[in-house]
Design an enzyme around this catalytic site. Structure first.
Site, PDB file in Angstrom:
ATOM      1  N   THR A 144      21.607  56.287  11.241  1.00 48.81           N
ATOM      2  CA  THR A 144      20.298  55.998  10.655  1.00 48.81           C
ATOM      3  C   THR A 144      19.703  54.792  11.363  1.00 48.81           C
ATOM      4  O   THR A 144      20.404  53.825  11.670  1.00 48.81           O
ATOM      5  CB  THR A 144      20.391  55.719   9.148  1.00 48.81           C
ATOM      6  OG1 THR A 144      19.100  55.306   8.677  1.00 48.81           O
ATOM      7  CG2 THR A 144      21.410  54.649   8.814  1.00 48.81           C
ATOM      8  N   GLY A 145      18.425  54.844  11.643  1.00 48.44           N
ATOM      9  CA  GLY A 145      17.794  53.724  12.317  1.00 48.44           C
ATOM     10  C   GLY A 145      16.656  54.176  13.195  1.00 48.44           C
ATOM     11  O   GLY A 145      16.087  55.247  12.990  1.00 48.44           O
ATOM     12  N   GLY A 179      13.303  62.327  15.790  1.00 47.69           N
ATOM     13  CA  GLY A 179      14.252  61.246  16.044  1.00 47.69           C
ATOM     14  C   GLY A 179      15.638  61.768  16.366  1.00 47.69           C
ATOM     15  O   GLY A 179      15.813  62.908  16.810  1.00 47.69           O
ATOM     16  N   ASP A 180      16.627  60.929  16.114  1.00 48.14           N
ATOM     17  CA  ASP A 180      18.001  61.288  16.489  1.00 48.14           C
ATOM     18  C   ASP A 180      18.708  62.178  15.475  1.00 48.14           C
ATOM     19  O   ASP A 180      19.669  62.874  15.822  1.00 48.14           O
ATOM     20  CB  ASP A 180      18.832  60.015  16.672  1.00 48.14           C
ATOM     21  CG  ASP A 180      18.944  59.235  15.365  1.00 48.14           C
ATOM     22  OD1 ASP A 180      17.894  58.911  14.777  1.00 48.14           O
ATOM     23  OD2 ASP A 180      20.077  58.962  14.920  1.00 48.14           O
ATOM     24  N   GLY A 210      15.310  55.948  15.817  1.00 47.42           N
ATOM     25  CA  GLY A 210      15.920  57.095  16.479  1.00 47.42           C
ATOM     26  C   GLY A 210      15.849  57.124  17.982  1.00 47.42           C
ATOM     27  O   GLY A 210      16.772  57.623  18.641  1.00 47.42           O
ATOM     28  N   THR A 259      16.179  58.179   5.911  1.00 44.02           N
ATOM     29  CA  THR A 259      17.258  59.027   6.414  1.00 44.02           C
ATOM     30  C   THR A 259      18.455  58.930   5.480  1.00 44.02           C
ATOM     31  O   THR A 259      18.763  57.850   4.978  1.00 44.02           O
ATOM     32  CB  THR A 259      17.660  58.591   7.829  1.00 44.02           C
ATOM     33  OG1 THR A 259      16.502  58.567   8.655  1.00 44.02           O
ATOM     34  CG2 THR A 259      18.698  59.542   8.427  1.00 44.02           C
TER      35      THR A 259
END
Lengths: 173, 135
Positions: B52-53, B31-32, B55, B1
């Protein structure tokens, strides 16, 4: 004169510190520095925050070391599905795209959706159709192929896991 | 991301996020990142955020909008809001990752609870800040 500022990230799923070589580290830092310079130059010359974040993200999408655009990871069926979003703090206008394939720069598509549609989020084949209508560039699957990403995918398939960006020891099975 | 947040000479904010998702994902998982308010959010009155991570956790915590809400409704500074969401709320949920954020005064926050986050920032003519790990 007012303050300007730009921050960027290339993901929180970093290569483990123990696996990072000086060469790899230089590669990542150089890529980050180039992207921040592109965006900061726009701000310095009076460009908008929207223009700056688009160009900075576009530069990161074009660099295969990051999981976005050209460097996107492989899905279970061996393709690349990309998502992106953009929001303007002044107008609260937003554009987003999810699950698109072969679009060279999803962040550009997200901005086209923000500016040229009455919608916020488009997905899949419909989003790709909109991208074609806006004459955005598409790339063949070979453009998105990266040997490192391919090996990550092979390992993930062998262990039936799903993994985040570069992180190799934290998988979600 | 990947992501970017900025404030321009007019004091306007913007946020952008782009991702290739997770390796070996199935079922058209999203994801997010493309979810406004979860992975990406900007409001001139508060802040611009790109996340980022992992999600799923960022969506459950509505992370980007939560940072903005803490500033708007509770009067938190950008730093306070990001610290709370990333290092308290997300950690309690089990969510790993981070975010970048900027406000209209050009304050910058790069916050994460993972081993590292590829990140860079530049304010006015100050030197560029470049880091990978939590040094």
């Amino acid at each position: 004169m007012k303050n300007i500022a730009l921050a960027i990230h290339g993901g929180a799923g970093t290569i483990l510190r123990t696996a990072m070589t000086p060469e790899k580290e230089r590669q990542y830092l150089t890529a980050l520095e180039q992207a921040i310079e592109v965006g900061h130059q726009i701000l310095r010359s009076g460009g908008t925050a929207v223009e700056a974040v688009i160009k900075a993200v576009q530069r990161l999408e074009d660099n295969p070391v990051f999981n976005a655009g050209k460097g996107s990871v492989f899905t279970h069926d061996g393709h690349h599905e990309m998502d992106a979003a953009l929001m303007c703090g002044r107008t609260l206008e937003a554009g987003a795209v999810a699950g698109v394939k072969n679009v060279r720069n999803p962040i550009i598509l997200a901005n086209e959706i923000r500016v040229h549609s009455e919608h916020v989020l488009l997905t899949g084949s419909g989003a790709e159709e909109f991208a074609r209508e806006r004459n955005l560039p598409f790339e063949p699957d070979t453009f998105f192929y990266d040997e490192y990403r391919y090996q990550q995918w092979v390992q993930a398939q062998a262990t039936n896991t799903v993994s985040l960006d570069h992180t190799e020891d934290r998988k979600f099975g | 991301t990947v992501g970017a947040v900025a404030v321009d000479l007019e004091g306007n904010l913007a946020a952008a996020t782009s991702t290739g998702g997770m390796t070996n994902k199935k079922y058209n998982r999203i994801g997010d990142s493309p979810i406004i308010g979860a992975g990406t959010y900007a409001n001139n009155e508060t802040c611009a955020v790109s996340c980022t991570g992992h999600g799923e956790y960022f969506m459950r915590a509505v992370v980007a909008y939560d940072v903005s809400c803490l500033m708007e409704y509770k009067g938190y500074s950008l730093q306070q809001a990001c610290d709370y969401v990333v290092n308290d709320k997300l950690v309690k949920l089990g969510g790993e990752g981070g975010l970048i954020a900027v406000d209209a005064q050009a304050n910058i926050v790069l916050s994460f609870n993972s081993e590292g986050m590829y990140r860079a920032a530049r304010r006015n003519q100050e030197p560029t800040y470049l880091r990978i790990y939590n040094d």
